[in-house]
Design a protein around this motif. Structure first.
Motif, mmCIF file in Angstrom:
data_model
loop_
_atom_site.group_PDB
_atom_site.id
_atom_site.type_symbol
_atom_site.label_atom_id
_atom_site.label_comp_id
_atom_site.label_asym_id
_atom_site.label_seq_id
_atom_site.Cartn_x
_atom_site.Cartn_y
_atom_site.Cartn_z
ATOM 1 N N HIS A 84 0.812 -1.219 0.000
ATOM 2 C CA HIS A 84 0.000 0.000 0.000
ATOM 3 C C HIS A 84 0.843 1.266 0.000
ATOM 4 O O HIS A 84 0.464 2.265 -0.593
ATOM 5 C CB HIS A 84 -0.952 0.007 1.197
ATOM 6 N N ASP A 119 -8.456 -5.291 3.289
ATOM 7 C CA ASP A 119 -8.563 -4.494 2.070
ATOM 8 C C ASP A 119 -9.803 -4.982 1.333
ATOM 9 O O ASP A 119 -9.991 -6.184 1.147
ATOM 10 C CB ASP A 119 -7.316 -4.685 1.196
ATOM 11 N N HIS A 122 -10.743 -5.086 -1.655
ATOM 12 C CA HIS A 122 -10.633 -5.809 -2.925
ATOM 13 C C HIS A 122 -10.135 -7.238 -2.768
ATOM 14 O O HIS A 122 -9.758 -7.890 -3.736
ATOM 15 C CB HIS A 122 -9.784 -5.012 -3.919
ATOM 16 N N CYS A 147 -4.471 -3.466 -8.314
ATOM 17 C CA CYS A 147 -4.857 -4.870 -8.150
ATOM 18 C C CYS A 147 -5.989 -5.237 -9.093
ATOM 19 O O CYS A 147 -6.306 -6.406 -9.254
ATOM 20 C CB CYS A 147 -5.247 -5.148 -6.705
ATOM 21 N N CYS A 198 0.823 -0.328 -4.919
ATOM 22 C CA CYS A 198 -0.505 0.238 -5.138
ATOM 23 C C CYS A 198 -0.409 1.595 -5.832
ATOM 24 O O CYS A 198 -1.336 2.041 -6.482
ATOM 25 C CB CYS A 198 -1.243 0.352 -3.823
ATOM 26 N N TRP A 254 -2.644 4.878 -7.592
ATOM 27 C CA TRP A 254 -4.005 4.423 -7.432
ATOM 28 C C TRP A 254 -4.622 4.969 -6.160
ATOM 29 O O TRP A 254 -5.712 5.479 -6.135
ATOM 30 C CB TRP A 254 -3.978 2.905 -7.490
HETATM 31 S S1 SF4 Z 1 -4.270 -1.386 -5.593
HETATM 32 FE FE1 SF4 Z 1 -5.737 -0.283 -4.340
HETATM 33 S S2 SF4 Z 1 -7.419 -1.693 -3.929
HETATM 34 FE FE2 SF4 Z 1 -5.702 -2.816 -4.699
HETATM 35 S S3 SF4 Z 1 -4.670 -3.546 -2.867
HETATM 36 FE FE3 SF4 Z 1 -3.685 -1.660 -3.469
HETATM 37 S S4 SF4 Z 1 -4.786 -0.087 -2.326
HETATM 38 FE FE4 SF4 Z 1 -6.036 -1.928 -2.222
#
Ligand code: SF4
Lengths: 196, 462
Positions: free
Chosen positions: B64, B126, B128, B341, B399, B402
């Motif tokens: 993250h 998380d 997702h 992700c 991450c 994003w």
């Molecule tokens: S890309 Fe975004 S949604 Fe995916 S794990 Fe990382 S912080 Fe979470």
């Protein structure tokens, strides 16, 4: 965490659907230790610079919000921000699932009301604050002249009233858990991670 | 004979330790994935004087806050990563840290390492986490108190969601991807359309999807309000997993078990939705909720067509700087982002590279692979070169931009075509405007300098 069963204070309306966890607390604040308090981060980027925002003028214990409140990420910090700001109860037509679970683990009531009542309460509150009373045991509330009942799952009520989280409740089942664990890996050895 | 069961029921029953009078189940957790953001949970554990009950089932990942662009790391980001490292060491948890060749976004490396398997219950702090359901696992995101609970007990209290099935039958058009399938159903049903449900994706158009695409589809379940998404495991799943670092040593025995993981033919769902895959066009969001999405061939909708959602749409358009009636194809963008992700896997990068090969991007942009492994693979396959030749920046795995936690923030008022999963206000930086779409569509936007239909750009490119 201390529990509560009744509260009286102020209610404020937060207009708009889909107030998500990113709005409730922008990601950049989440690395802060909780001990410093999260109240100042609540709706930070929405509130700061918006003179008319109700939370710039009131410090309510109760919020009335639009549908899908707390949708989005799993960040429990969204609940910390609300709780540290002084909020103890949110009423909305629907909530993000993870948010609703996080709320009860931190003494925050997230109770569902129908769209019609929500609209009536928002109308009654306008941009100001109105008197609010919430009674967890009786499952009823009086806000800005409207008396209504709300449903609350009994376990969630118990947790809120006693200030418990699940760790307190699970300890008594430790034997069953150990037994389950043994049986699971015996029947499905592939479920145990083994680096090659 | 026992009653026909859904995949959800089969997975649930296999993990239920007990049920409380109110119907809430105590479930066994097979895999628990933690990241830097889990610091609140570790602090809670310490407060209670508890140890991690099953460190062997817990895996830590730096993602993250992972810096993706080299250079100096801000002190509070550094602190987050150090804290995770300390917690992992104290509790004996296997950590994929920045230097680990297996490092990457938690929902990319779980499957990549073979930690994610059919039939498992997987939790992570998380939302997702629904991604892992693509393997026929019960996978859902949890909050910090729940993370602490799982660390302490390897279990979670949960109410069984209602079962919902979305069937995509028919054949996807060329240039239309799992991302478009997801945005399509969310636009149709709303961002709380599947609240309280676990979604099983089925139908011929799902069966033909690769694992990467199934992960994209399941990843976005949460944006439609569902905490879990899942696809029944099949030959595609087994093929993907065989030979992965943590795949079961007796793979055939595992596979035999996994073959039972599908909904019985007669199983009843609480809700069923049918979508003709052939009707789906490349889809982009125009607002600040994933439900505010439309085919690229459409215009920004007029508010009077939106009913109860009109008020939200008005605020969205204000924020996005768009007007009702504007054709989506043609909305100029300032920058692009490929990664996350949702769409940071090798197949996503291949699709974007197919569009970008031999072309130049008109706007700056960042490509961030979902894991170090994806990064290496993309470099070996020459994809990284295509991105840099096109003028895009090739970054490290994490991450990234994003979520705006590691400093890769979008600027206020700037419009970004993005392969991520949330277009919330401020998600990619305060005031930043995000349009969600597939990686191929992001690549098309980069080349054109505005949102545009990728299909013509793919003509003659296989
Ligand atoms: S890309 Fe975004 S949604 Fe995916 S794990 Fe990382 S912080 Fe979470």
């Amino acid at each position: 965490m201390s529990g509560w069963s009744e509260l009286s204070g102020d209610a404020v309306a937060l207009r708009g659907a889909n107030i998500d966890t990113d709005q409730l607390i922008p990601a950049r604040f989440m690395s802060q230790p909780r001990a410093d308090g999260y109240g100042g981060f609540l709706l930070h980027d929405v509130r700061v610079g918006d003179e008319g925002h109700p939370l710039n003028h009131h410090a309510p214990q109760v919020l009335i919000a639009g549908r899908n409140f707390g949708s989005g990420s799993s960040r429990e910090a969204a609940v910390y921000a609300l709780v540290d700001f002084g909020v103890r109860a949110v009423f909305a037509p629907s909530f993000g699932d993870i948010f609703a679970g996080n709320a009860v683990n931190n003494g925050l009531l997230a109770a569902q009301i129908d769209e019609e009542l929500c609209a009536a309460l928002m109308e009654a509150l306008g941009d100001g604050a109105g008197a609010a009373r919430v009674d967890l045991a009786a499952g009823c509330a009086a806000i800005a002249g409207h008396d209504f009942d709300f449903t609350l799952d009994p376990v969630r009520r118990e947790k809120l009233v006693n200030g418990w989280d699940d760790i307190d409740l699970t300890g008594q089942h430790m034997d069953k858990i150990t037994e389950f664990c043994g049986a699971r890996f015996a029947a499905h050895p592939w479920a145990m991670p083994t680096p090659q | 004979m026992s009653a026909p069961m859904t995949l959800l029921d089969k997975l649930w029953d296999a993990h239920e330790i007990l049920q409380r009078d109110d119907g809430t189940s105590l479930l066994w957790v097979d895999r628990h994935l933690v990241h830097e953001g889990s610091h609140h949970a570790f602090a809670k554990l310490k407060e209670r004087g508890k140890a991690v009950s099953n460190p062997g089932l817990t895996f830590g990942v730096v993602d993250h806050y992972a810096p993706t662009r080299g250079g100096a790391v801000a002190p509070d980001i550094e602190r987050m990563m150090v804290t995770l490292g300390e917690n992992a060491r104290t509790h004996g948890i296997r950590l994929f840290d920045l230097m680990d060749p297996g490092q990457g976004i938690v929902h990319v490396i779980g499957p990549e390492q073979g930690l994610t398997l059919p039939g498992l219950l997987i939790n992570c702090g998380d939302s997702h986490t629904s991604t892992h359901g693509a393997f026929g696992a019960l996978a859902f995101g949890v909050g910090a108190t729940e993370v602490a609970h799982i660390l302490a007990t390897q279990t979670i209290w949960q109410k069984r969601p209602r079962a919902m099935r979305i069937r995509f039958d028919g054949v996807l058009q060329a240039g239309v991807t799992a991302k478009d399938m997801a945005l399509h159903w969310i636009a149709l049903l709303g961002s709380d359309g599947a609240q309280g449900h676990a979604v099983e994706y089925a139908g011929s158009a799902v069966e033909t999807l690769s694992m990467e695409a199934r992960m994209t589809l399941c990843n976005l379940s949460i944006e439609g309000g569902a905490r879990m998404g899942m696809v029944a495991p099949d030959a595609v799943t087994f093929e993907y997993l065989r030979g992965r670092p943590f795949a079961p040593s007796d793979f055939d025995a595992a596979e035999a078990d996994w073959r039972a993981l599908s909904s019985d033919a007669e199983a009843a769902f609480d809700r069923e939705v049918h979508i003709d895959a052939g009707d789906i066009a490349p889809t982009v969001t125009w607002g600040t909720s994933p439900e505010e999405a439309a085919p690229i061939t459409a215009r920004v909708p007029a508010q009077d067509s939106l009913g109860s959602k009109a008020a939200h749409a008005r605020a969205s358009l204000d924020y996005m700087g768009l007007e009702a009636g504007t054709p989506l194809d043609g909305v100029t963008v300032d920058q692009v982002f490929i990664g996350s992700c949702t769409n940071g896997r090798i197949e996503d990068l291949r699709m974007a590279a197919k569009v970008l090969a031999g072309r130049r991007a008109r706007v700056p942009g960042l490509v961030s692979p979902g894991s170090s492994r994806v990064k290496r693979q993309a470099e070996e396959e020459g994809l990284a070169q295509i991105f840099t030749d096109a003028g895009l920046e090739w970054a490290g795995a994490g991450c990234s931009m994003w979520v705006g936690m590691n400093g890769d923030l979008g600027e206020s008022g700037k419009r970004c075509a993005s392969s991520t999963n949330r277009n919330f206000k401020g998600r990619q930086g305060r005031g930043a405007r995000t349009h969600l779409m597939s990686p191929a569509m992001v690549a098309a936007a980069a080349v054109a300098g505005h949102l545009t239909d990728v299909r013509p750009m793919l003509e003659g490119r296989g």
